[in-house]
Design a protein around this motif. Structure first.
Motif, PDB file in Angstrom:
ATOM      1  N   SER A   1      -6.170  21.360   3.223  1.00 55.35           N
ATOM      2  CA  SER A   1      -6.045  20.707   1.925  1.00 55.35           C
ATOM      3  C   SER A   1      -5.703  19.242   2.158  1.00 55.35           C
ATOM      4  O   SER A   1      -5.301  18.856   3.257  1.00 55.35           O
ATOM      5  CB  SER A   1      -4.963  21.385   1.067  1.00 55.35           C
ATOM      6  N   ASP A   2      -5.891  18.443   1.119  1.00 56.33           N
ATOM      7  CA  ASP A   2      -5.632  17.011   1.210  1.00 56.33           C
ATOM      8  C   ASP A   2      -4.262  16.690   0.648  1.00 56.33           C
ATOM      9  O   ASP A   2      -3.928  17.080  -0.477  1.00 56.33           O
ATOM     10  CB  ASP A   2      -6.698  16.209   0.455  1.00 56.33           C
ATOM     11  N   GLY A   3      -3.460  15.977   1.432  1.00 55.45           N
ATOM     12  CA  GLY A   3      -2.136  15.567   0.983  1.00 55.45           C
ATOM     13  C   GLY A   3      -2.184  14.267   0.197  1.00 55.45           C
ATOM     14  O   GLY A   3      -3.103  13.465   0.352  1.00 55.45           O
ATOM     15  N   PRO A   4      -1.198  14.037  -0.656  1.00 53.10           N
ATOM     16  CA  PRO A   4      -1.158  12.814  -1.456  1.00 53.10           C
ATOM     17  C   PRO A   4      -0.685  11.627  -0.614  1.00 53.10           C
ATOM     18  O   PRO A   4       0.514  11.452  -0.389  1.00 53.10           O
ATOM     19  CB  PRO A   4      -0.165  13.157  -2.570  1.00 53.10           C
ATOM     20  N   GLY A   5      -1.601  10.817  -0.135  1.00 54.55           N
ATOM     21  CA  GLY A   5      -1.238   9.696   0.721  1.00 54.55           C
ATOM     22  C   GLY A   5      -0.323   8.698   0.031  1.00 54.55           C
ATOM     23  O   GLY A   5       0.604   8.156   0.648  1.00 54.55           O
ATOM     24  N   PHE A   6      -0.560   8.461  -1.265  1.00 52.23           N
ATOM     25  CA  PHE A   6       0.283   7.513  -1.996  1.00 52.23           C
ATOM     26  C   PHE A   6       1.729   7.991  -2.052  1.00 52.23           C
ATOM     27  O   PHE A   6       2.668   7.232  -1.771  1.00 52.23           O
ATOM     28  CB  PHE A   6      -0.264   7.325  -3.416  1.00 52.23           C
ATOM     29  N   LEU A   7       1.932   9.260  -2.392  1.00 49.19           N
ATOM     30  CA  LEU A   7       3.290   9.786  -2.499  1.00 49.19           C
ATOM     31  C   LEU A   7       3.975   9.835  -1.135  1.00 49.19           C
ATOM     32  O   LEU A   7       5.188   9.635  -1.042  1.00 49.19           O
ATOM     33  CB  LEU A   7       3.263  11.190  -3.124  1.00 49.19           C
ATOM     34  N   VAL A   8       3.205  10.096  -0.086  1.00 49.30           N
ATOM     35  CA  VAL A   8       3.792  10.142   1.253  1.00 49.30           C
ATOM     36  C   VAL A   8       4.364   8.777   1.633  1.00 49.30           C
ATOM     37  O   VAL A   8       5.520   8.660   2.062  1.00 49.30           O
ATOM     38  CB  VAL A   8       2.748  10.601   2.285  1.00 49.30           C
ATOM     39  N   LEU A   9       3.571   7.725   1.465  1.00 49.64           N
ATOM     40  CA  LEU A   9       4.046   6.388   1.821  1.00 49.64           C
ATOM     41  C   LEU A   9       5.165   5.925   0.899  1.00 49.64           C
ATOM     42  O   LEU A   9       6.147   5.326   1.346  1.00 49.64           O
ATOM     43  CB  LEU A   9       2.880   5.399   1.772  1.00 49.64           C
ATOM     44  N   PHE A  10       5.027   6.194  -0.392  1.00 54.06           N
ATOM     45  CA  PHE A  10       6.050   5.772  -1.338  1.00 54.06           C
ATOM     46  C   PHE A  10       7.376   6.477  -1.066  1.00 54.06           C
ATOM     47  O   PHE A  10       8.445   5.845  -1.022  1.00 54.06           O
ATOM     48  CB  PHE A  10       5.592   6.053  -2.772  1.00 54.06           C
ATOM     49  N   GLY A  11       7.324   7.791  -0.847  1.00 55.13           N
ATOM     50  CA  GLY A  11       8.553   8.535  -0.572  1.00 55.13           C
ATOM     51  C   GLY A  11       9.206   8.123   0.725  1.00 55.13           C
ATOM     52  O   GLY A  11      10.431   7.986   0.803  1.00 55.13           O
ATOM     53  N   GLN A  12       8.404   7.893   1.766  1.00 55.09           N
ATOM     54  CA  GLN A  12       8.988   7.470   3.035  1.00 55.09           C
ATOM     55  C   GLN A  12       9.538   6.056   2.955  1.00 55.09           C
ATOM     56  O   GLN A  12      10.532   5.735   3.612  1.00 55.09           O
ATOM     57  CB  GLN A  12       7.940   7.566   4.139  1.00 55.09           C
ATOM     58  N   GLY A  13       8.907   5.204   2.156  1.00 55.66           N
ATOM     59  CA  GLY A  13       9.442   3.859   1.989  1.00 55.66           C
ATOM     60  C   GLY A  13      10.812   3.873   1.346  1.00 55.66           C
ATOM     61  O   GLY A  13      11.747   3.200   1.816  1.00 55.66           O
ATOM     62  N   ILE A  14      10.973   4.645   0.279  1.00 57.85           N
ATOM     63  CA  ILE A  14      12.271   4.746  -0.392  1.00 57.85           C
ATOM     64  C   ILE A  14      13.310   5.372   0.540  1.00 57.85           C
ATOM     65  O   ILE A  14      14.464   4.921   0.613  1.00 57.85           O
ATOM     66  CB  ILE A  14      12.145   5.568  -1.685  1.00 57.85           C
ATOM     67  N   SER A  15      12.904   6.402   1.279  1.00 60.89           N
ATOM     68  CA  SER A  15      13.858   7.060   2.178  1.00 60.89           C
ATOM     69  C   SER A  15      14.282   6.124   3.310  1.00 60.89           C
ATOM     70  O   SER A  15      15.452   6.132   3.716  1.00 60.89           O
ATOM     71  CB  SER A  15      13.248   8.339   2.751  1.00 60.89           C
TER      72      SER A  15
END
Length: 565
Positions: A335-349
């Motif tokens: 399946s395809d993961g949400p690239g936008f949410l991955v980068l956004f979440g890791q940036g905030i973390s």
């Protein structure tokens, strides 16, 4: 397709948030019953989180040692990143933690002669700056780029990370180099190197622990190797017999029984997790505002030069590792993961990690494979991994510290064997064969020589240099651009052929082509996929072969019943 992705995200969110069916309940007993049924239904996620969090501890401590930082920097990064990415945004089943390539980059910073403060005090600013860049990049299409990395680069990077994972296990069989006093932030010494000095640091040697002594006496070392082999055998072959109980948990229990029931009875003491720095962090919720931190002044231009330079390099490193982990998990879960949410979440973390004194985090292939093998494929598993690690750091360390390192090492070796690209090694050999013999090979082995060269270059770059992140970053962008241009060129050529046919109005030729397509539909379709209009229909799209080899031969194959082979 977009609706299906949204529904998938909503379903995963319900897994994480809902503890009961949203209907009226009659009393506390029914609430407890529903919660118990939900807990049993998600038992795989909880067991996976325990196994992954235990396996993550020595790996994170090793990365802190490579970076020249106290172990608390890496442990802080692990639990914060797992919990934050699961809540804010992340790929279900992908584990984020401290990484080795980031540690090699931070080692250059820690050994730098800085102005106004010790070099270790620049780490929070650098990590936060990299997190800001990650957050901003998510709004500029970098998430789509992360999910569409070229296949040769993915294969080469995964091979390099697998070899580094093998080398990292050797550190567990060596003497731990730090004392209890050295593991504090206040004991960090100032660096004496130059920030712009070009120095070659062999990544493989850093992972291997070059210069450290093996554990003594040799009886302990021999027993350690035996326990590693036993954990490896259990992890690799028990799932072929039964999946009722997780093989990784069984491996830990078997090695614990051998260690305390047999080895220590004969005077053979192998290293425990507590001997390798331990998991205890006195205050896991400390921040850079505490008295032990003496941060540099942001009013200085010298500070900003160091922060922006190393922060940009750290962002590139984390982006590369996250993109590779994201592509691997996408193929594992199909399946395809949400690239936008991955980068956004890791940036905030990462911004929060910098504030709380961590070394940054990114997607990690090894731990993501461990999570997949233990059926931890949701955001609930990722969140619980961070939560369990926090519990171990704050209160559970008296028990966790008695787990033998040999059990964790055996599990890690088994996981590395499962995600290394074995058939790509065969493709390297076949690249040297004559063209006549290469045409007789199956498609997954007949890989274009240029793609094989890219795989080897990326693999060697991961093993040799610590500044390879920026180079790999540029290679990824260039290769993605080439692939997009190649696809666009193919489409344009197809349109030109159609226009020529329309202009000439050659009805007989059109009827002949239609008849041929009717008689040989599959053959014509296969030729249209593998032919190049510019090459007279004789060239082969090697990128498709690399993708097929990665999907069909390297990652888990499903049988007709849906079970893993």
């Amino acid at each position: 397709e977009q609706t299906n992705k949204v529904n998938s995200l909503c379903a995963d969110f319900n897994y994480f948030m809902c503890c009961c069916v949203p209907t009226r309940v009659s009393g506390p007993g029914e609430v407890a019953g529903r919660f118990g049924r939900w807990f049993l239904g998600q038992s795989d996620q909880f067991i996976s989180s325990i196994i992954v969090s235990i396996s993550m501890i020595p790996e994170a401590i090793s990365y802190a040692l490579i970076a020249g930082l106290p172990p608390s920097f890496a442990l802080q990064s692990c639990w914060i990143s797992c919990m934050m990415t699961a809540i804010i945004g992340g790929r279900p089943g992908m584990i984020t933690s401290a990484s080795g390539l980031s540690a090699l980059l931070l080692y250059r910073l820690v050994s730098t002669d800085t102005v106004g403060a010790t070099s270790i005090m620049f780490v929070p600013f650098v990590v936060s700056f990299a997190g800001i860049l990650q957050t901003i990049s998510s709004f500029f299409g970098f998430g789509k780029l992360a999910t569409n990395f070229p296949a040769p680069m993915i294969v080469g990077m995964v091979n390099g990370l697998a070899i580094l994972a093998f080398a990292l296990q050797c550190r567990y069989a060596k003497v731990f180099p730090l004392s209890e006093t050295d593991m504090t932030v206040s004991a960090a010494a100032a660096g004496d190197g130059k920030a712009v000095e070009v120095e070659l640091t062999i990544a493989l040697f850093s992972y291997f622990g070059k210069g450290l002594d093996w554990i003594q006496p040799w009886l302990n070392f021999g027993m350690y190797l035996g326990e590693v082999f036993l954990a490896f055998i259990v992890t690799m072959f028990v799932p072929k017999l039964t999946t009722f109980f997780p093989a990784t948990m069984m491996a830990i229990l078997v090695v614990v029984a051998i260690e305390y029931g047999l080895a220590r009875q004969f005077g053979a003491d192998t290293p425990l997790l507590g001997d390798y720095g331990g998991v205890e962090v006195q205050y896991p919720w400390t921040t850079v505002l505490d008295a032990e931190y003496t941060l540099p002044s942001l009013a200085s231009w010298e500070t900003w030069k160091i922060v922006t330079g190393y922060g940009t390099a750290l962002f590139a490193t984390q982006f590369i590792e996250t993109a590779i982990a994201l592509n691997v998990v996408n193929r594992l879960d199909e399946s395809d993961g949400p690239g936008f949410l991955v980068l956004f979440g890791q940036g905030i973390s990462n911004i929060l990690i910098g504030f709380m004194g961590g070394m940054g985090a990114s997607g990690v292939v090894s731990m993501s494979v461990v999570a997949d093998r233990t059926f931890g494929t949701t955001c609930l598993s990722t969140f619980m991994t961070g939560l369990m690690l926090f519990i171990f750091m704050a209160w559970g360390y008296p028990i966790i510290n008695y787990i033998p390192l040999s059990a964790i090492s055996g599990i890690s070796i088994a996981m590395a064997c499962s995600f290394i690209q074995w058939r790509s090694l065969v493709a390297v050999f076949t690249a040297f064969l004559p063209n006549g013999q290469r045409l007789l090979l199956p498609p997954q082995f007949n890989v274009d020589r240029l793609d094989v060269c890219i795989m080897l270059v990326v693999t060697v770059a991961c093993l040799v240099v610590d500044v390879s992140a920026l180079a790999l970053f540029c290679i990824g962008i260039v290769m993605s651009t080439i692939i997009v241009c190649r696809e666009r060129g193919t489409i344009e050529n197809q349109d030109q052929v159609v226009e020529i046919e329309d202009d000439e109005n050659d009805e007989e030729l059109v009827e002949a082509v239609e008849k041929e397509q009717t008689v040989y539909p599959s053959a014509s379709s296969d030729r249209s996929d593998n032919q190049s209009f510019l090459g007279g229909g004789c060239s082969v799209n090697a990128l498709d072969f690399v993708c097929d080899a990665a999907e069909n031969a390297i990652f888990p194959v499903t049988s007709g019943e849906g079970d893993r082979v």
